[in-house]
Design an enzyme around this catalytic site. Structure first.
Site, PDB file in Angstrom:
ATOM      1  N   TYR A  11     -10.137  -1.091   2.421  1.00  0.00           N
ATOM      2  CA  TYR A  11      -9.828  -1.031   3.852  1.00  0.00           C
ATOM      3  C   TYR A  11      -9.555   0.391   4.319  1.00  0.00           C
ATOM      4  CZ  TYR A  11      -9.768  -5.794   5.659  1.00  0.00           C
ATOM      5  OH  TYR A  11     -10.147  -7.016   6.131  1.00  0.00           O
ATOM      6  N   ASP A  16       0.787  -1.228   0.000  1.00  0.00           N
ATOM      7  CA  ASP A  16       0.000   0.000   0.000  1.00  0.00           C
ATOM      8  C   ASP A  16       0.819   1.279   0.000  1.00  0.00           C
ATOM      9  OD1 ASP A  16      -2.363  -1.365  -0.150  1.00  0.00           O
ATOM     10  OD2 ASP A  16      -2.644  -1.503   2.014  1.00  0.00           O
TER      11      ASP A  16
END
Length: 824
Positions: free
Chosen positions: A530, A442
């Site tokens: 998320y 990420d």
């Protein structure tokens, strides 16, 4: 009725009768004086004037009385309001904005600095740059600009010795699609705020250069050429989409019958690949839980977008290499078709929504508890420098990884030079091509630039101070992020320490306690499905806590029979699969200086002959100090289990009892990484080590990079290279690298979104013989209670701190949220 009127008339006539009587008396007195005609007229005029004055006075009195009545009514209303409403609390310490003309050594680039770098690069570098908004994949353009941190040694000299402040510089990531072969380049641009120089650089931490073009992040330049492909594909699949789902793409009506396509990563199976899987979802809130069983792979490796094409397509578990082949099989009814219930409307799709449903727990909606600061804010913020009790620290937001904390001090003494996130990875399992190939790095998705506006009263308390940030990434303009960081004092409603001394005679001799007040610095990164809540928590006893909480939506895939061994069914046509969250942190501790050592205190057993009993032995715990002198020593038997204490200490400086001043590392979120030998995990070699310790090097700035996502097989930053040179970590400036996380098997209670309750992972940096006693003894919030001799009264000592609360927090909640980023 007549009597009533007569009475009223008589009452009205009474003044006139009295007036006549007075006149008669006056006439009797005046009869003694001879009158002329002129004298009679003068008297009548005086009477008229007198009556006018009396009427004016009456009107004036009436006006004043009315005005006073209104004032009295307002006072009554205000009094009633304050009797029913507690006044707002005093704001406390002020927040002083950044001084953009004189930024500190740690502060982010400000908007004018960003734009000055853009202008300089476009005008002076002569590398054929085009503005971002005009860029295509075969041109050169700026992808990202961020602050380049100066050498640590120079910063420490400036902070501790008062030498010249290090020069500010920017790091610029440039996509070079116009050269052969295409590549990614990085430049330093300096000095700021008005640069006049630049330099092409390559970090010694990089395992190979130049940086491959295929490893660059997928940005808006890519997407604006990818998504038109779906318009063409959806025209070919229109009948299939309508027949299978009642949805379409290129000509749908928003909010009614749309499907959407989103991609996963990495993009291929080996280094140099750039093929992305996109899967289709119903376009509703929480679309992540509405997979449709249609997945399309796009080959976009070429710098010529005309060569981009569909390379694979999967429908209901069937693989095709040509869209036309799928269309033909569908028309011929030679494949098993998907048939979604066409009668299902939007009200039946709210299982993925945050909209309230179900029976209310209370008949009347009631507010929950709120944090109150009775005497105002107890921490100070000046620019990006925060002071709380004995703590001092500086905050910045790195575009790729999020919040970085620098120069963290307690009682004016530096504890850590830097604490920062390095990488957040998620490794999925699954049968389908999208779910089965989802392995996320990420940092490549810009966790800092994905830390969006926080909602007061939910994401952070209403009492928090909110800090804005700016980024120039994946855009030609500086973007302003409102309220992206929050800082607040928290009362976790648990004592930091307490004790009740029982006298064993139905009484007590004393009680002492202290609430664990703590300062929290928070940002929340939204990465695809998320949301990661990152907290840096500072306790009154000198402890630092790093906490990550995961929430947001689980990633669901279409329910095929082969998916069952990988996850649980969370809705009729959706399965959410097992995955592992991993978070890597850099902790540069400087314990009483930069000459530190790393040791483990191993807890074992020892059996000895008892010195007190003849022919008796005793077995008990024993401590074994194990000082690690080389980097590879730090990762041998490095389990973060309870049988070891991990200590960073300074052997030259002792507390007054002769113990080395130390901090202990406690990793409560350590997790075993089962995929460490897979090729896709080569970019996450750090995940093998719950703890690793290296000698500090400025160029070992990060354990990962923004290029890890799209080339994890041959990563630009290979963390194990930090260890394999096996430098000494004995009496050196050392860095601790920590990994935490957990496996997550989603279940039906993860719908609509994953709760944070048990999805929290913690690292503690705890003082260990660093102080002579617990430093929280200086807190004015200690409560000490002694009983009177008769036990009927008590003596409560709060050391001058008032316990009264006569105010309420300011009303600042979700209604202040905007949720958008604006161009500067």
């Amino acid at each position: 009725m007549g009597k009533g009127r007569m009475k009223r008339r008589n009452a009205q006539n009474r003044p006139e009768q009295n007036q006549d009587i007075s006149k008669s008396s006056e006439d009797d007195q005046a009869s003694k004086i001879p009158l002329t005609k002129g004298m009679v007229m003068q008297q009548s005029s005086d009477v008229v004037v007198q009556e006018g004055k009396d009427l004016f006075i009456l009107k004036l009195v009436a006006i004043i009385s009315s005005f006073l009545s209104v004032i009295l009514l307002i006072c009554v209303i205000i009094l009633a309001h304050y009797q029913g409403h507690i006044p707002y609390c005093f704001s406390g310490f002020n927040v002083i904005p950044r001084d953009l003309t004189n930024p500190t050594v740690f502060e982010d680039l400000n908007p004018s600095e960003y734009m000055s770098v853009v202008k300089y690069m476009l005008k002076n570098t002569h590398i054929n740059l085009v503005p971002f908004e005009d860029a295509s994949v075969n041109s050169s353009y700026i992808y990202m600009i961020d602050l380049h941190m100066p050498l640590k040694s120079a910063v420490l000299k400036y902070l501790d010795r008062g030498t010249k402040k290090p020069e500010r510089a920017a790091k610029v990531v440039v996509i070079r699609g116009d050269v052969k072969p295409p590549r990614v380049e990085e430049y330093l641009v300096f000095p700021l705020p008005v640069p006049d120089n630049h330099k092409l650089v390559s970090s010694p931490a990089y395992s190979h250069t130049p940086i491959p073009y295929s490893s660059r992040p997928v940005d808006y330049v890519d997407y604006k050429s990818i998504y038109p492909i779906f318009n063409h594909v959806s025209e070919q699949l229109y009948h299939l989409m309508i027949d299978s789902y009642g949805l379409c793409y290129h000509n749908c009506t928003k909010g009614k019958n749309c499907l959407v396509f989103y991609d996963v990563a990495p993009r291929g199976r080996k280094s140099g690949d750039r093929e992305s899987w996109f899967w289709a979802f119903r376009d509703v809130e929480g679309f992540y839980l509405h997979p449709l069983g249609l997945e399309i792979q796009i080959d976009h490796i070429s710098t010529d977008v005309n060569e981009w094409k569909v390379s694979r397509i999967v429908y209901n578990g069937y693989l095709f290499y040509e869209v036309e082949h799928l269309v033909e099989r569908y028309r011929n009814n030679t494949i098993r078709k998907i048939k979604f219930d066409q009668t299902v409307g939007l009200p039946d799709q709210i299982y993925s929504s945050f909209h309230k449903r179900g029976k209310s727990p209370t008949e009347i909606p009631l507010q929950g508890p709120r944090i109150v600061e009775p005497q105002g804010r107890r921490f100070q913020i000046q620019g990006r420098h925060v002071t709380f009790m004995h703590w001092d620290l500086d905050i910045r937001m790195r575009s790729s990884t999020g919040v970085q904390l620098f120069d963290i001090r307690f009682q004016k003494e530096r504890i850590a030079y830097e604490i920062s996130l390095q990488e957040a990875s998620v490794f999925y399992s699954g049968f389908g091509p999208a779910q089965g190939t989802s392995n996320y790095y990420d940092t490549s998705r810009m966790m800092g630039a994905s830390s969006f506006e926080l909602v007061p009263g939910i994401d952070c308390p209403e009492t928090a101070v909110y800090l804005d940030t700016h980024h120039l990434v994946n855009s030609g303009r500086v973007l302003h992020y409102k309220n992206a960081i929050c800082v607040f004092e928290n009362n976790p409603s648990i004592p930091l320490r307490r004790h009740y001394t029982n006298d064993f005679r139905n009484g007590y001799t004393s009680y002492g306690g202290l609430v664990d007040y703590q300062l929290i610095v928070r940002n929340i990164a939204n990465i695809w499905n998320y949301d990661y809540i990152f907290d840096y928590i500072f306790h009154l006893n000198g402890a630092i806590e790093i906490q990550v909480a995961t929430t947001g939506y689980v990633q669901a895939t279409y329910k095929l029979p082969y998916e069952k061994e990988y996850g649980n069914t969370i809705y009729y046509n959706a399965i959410a699969n097992i995955h592992q969250h991993l978070f890597h942190f850099k902790v540069d501790l400087d314990i009483a200086g930069t000459k530190n050592r790393y040791a483990t205190i191993d807890i074992g057993t020892k059996t000895d002959k008892s010195p007190w009993y003849r022919d008796a032995q005793k077995t008990q715990h024993a401590m074994i100090w194990n000082v690690r002198k080389k980097e590879l020593d730090s990762v041998v038997g490095n389990s973060m289990d309870d049988l070891k204490y991990h200590i960073i200490f300074n052997d030259e400086f002792k507390n007054k009892f002769g113990s080395s001043r130390s901090y202990r590392i406690i990793n409560r979120g350590a997790t075993e990484f089962l995929l460490k030998d897979t090729d896709v995990a080569a970019g996450a070699k750090w995940a093998k080590y719950p703890i690793a310790v290296t000698m500090y090097k400025d160029w070992e700035e990060m354990s990962s990079s923004i290029y890890a996502q799209n080339d994890p097989w041959y990563p630009v930053v290979d963390f194990e290279r930090f260890l394999l040179d096996n430098d000494t970590i004995f009496d050196e400036d050392i860095v601790v690298w920590l990994t935490m996380g957990a496996h997550h098997i989603p279940h039906s209670e993860d719908v609509p979104s994953t709760p944070t309750v048990w999805n929290k992972y913690n690292i503690f940096l705890a003082p260990y013989n660093f102080f002579n006693e617990c430093p929280s003894t200086s807190s004015t919030n200690i409560v000490h209670i002694l009983p009177a001799k008769d036990y009927k009264t008590i003596n409560v000592n709060t050391f001058g701190t008032s316990l009264e609360t006569k105010c309420a927090p300011f009303d600042s909640g979700p209604q202040s949220y905007s949720g958008v980023r604006t161009e500067v």
